[in-house]
Design an enzyme around this catalytic site. Structure first.
Site, PDB file in Angstrom:
ATOM      1  N   LYS A   9      -1.631   7.373   1.977  1.00  0.00           N
ATOM      2  CA  LYS A   9      -2.153   6.029   1.740  1.00  0.00           C
ATOM      3  C   LYS A   9      -1.473   5.086   2.718  1.00  0.00           C
ATOM      4  O   LYS A   9      -0.262   4.880   2.651  1.00  0.00           O
ATOM      5  CB  LYS A   9      -1.872   5.593   0.302  1.00  0.00           C
ATOM      6  CG  LYS A   9      -2.323   4.170   0.026  1.00  0.00           C
ATOM      7  CD  LYS A   9      -1.983   3.736  -1.377  1.00  0.00           C
ATOM      8  CE  LYS A   9      -2.396   2.291  -1.573  1.00  0.00           C
ATOM      9  NZ  LYS A   9      -2.057   1.815  -2.914  1.00  0.00           N
ATOM     10  N   ASP A  98      -2.572  -4.048 -11.542  1.00  0.00           N
ATOM     11  CA  ASP A  98      -4.004  -3.946 -11.281  1.00  0.00           C
ATOM     12  C   ASP A  98      -4.590  -2.756 -12.038  1.00  0.00           C
ATOM     13  O   ASP A  98      -5.200  -1.862 -11.454  1.00  0.00           O
ATOM     14  CB  ASP A  98      -4.255  -3.798  -9.778  1.00  0.00           C
ATOM     15  CG  ASP A  98      -5.725  -3.934  -9.401  1.00  0.00           C
ATOM     16  OD1 ASP A  98      -6.491  -4.571 -10.156  1.00  0.00           O
ATOM     17  OD2 ASP A  98      -6.110  -3.391  -8.349  1.00  0.00           O
TER      18      ASP A  98
END
Length: 185
Positions: A9, A98
């Site tokens: 990532k 989130d």
């Protein structure tokens, strides 16, 4: 980028930021995400294993967990898993930041939390309640009839978490700016 059983990532730069500030923010957020992912795992939350933190490239190499996010297998049982996982994170003193069905993965009969990039350490009940509020809002925006899923979330959190967080969540839901039918002033 998927690398077999590992995923890389990369936190990409933002062209609107000053390059030095952008580099610093990307490095700090990458390290923070790695720390919180590992901390959640130590608190009993299924998360990907963090294999490497590349400071220079602001990238993480993580264990690949599943082929589907929670949206593909959205059930009351899996939402209860998320409720328990968020309670464990909050008990450990941090928020996910989130929590959405896109930031939960399903693999091998388990529900994993991923992407702690917006998470942070806190002891504030309001922050914990907002974590739940964000997840509720994402459920409502994902399925037509979210009430059973929201009830599953609340039930699981009530069993595993602090009741003061659910009390605060009810207060948040009653605030004008968070009501769906609120009129902007």
């Amino acid at each position: 980028v998927t690398l077999g059983e590992r995923v890389r990532k990369e936190r990409l730069g933002k062209p609107y930021r000053h390059p030095e500030l952008d580099d610093r923010l990307r490095r700090e957020r990458t390290r923070g995400e790695a720390r919180l992912t590992s901390l959640a795992r130590r608190a009993g939350v299924p998360t990907p294993v963090v294999y490497d933190v590349d400071d220079r490239e602001a990238a993480l190499t993580l264990e690949r967990v599943g082929d589907a996010d929670l949206v593909a297998e959205l059930t009351e049982s899996r939402v209860r898993d998320v409720g328990r996982h968020l309670a464990a994170c909050h008990a450990a003193g941090f928020v996910h930041g989130d929590p959405t069905p896109r930031n939960a993965r399903v693999a091998d009969g388990r529900t994993y939390l991923i992407d702690f990039g917006l998470g942070y350490h806190t002891e504030d009940v309001e922050d914990y309640a907002m974590d739940l509020h964000v997840f509720e809002g994402s459920l409502t925006g994902t399925v037509g009839e979210a009430a059973p899923l929201v009830a599953a979330l609340h039930g699981a959190y009530a069993a595993a978490g602090d009741s003061a967080v659910l009390d605060r969540l009810r207060e948040i839901a009653g605030r004008g700016r968070y009501q769906a039918d609120a009129v902007e002033g």
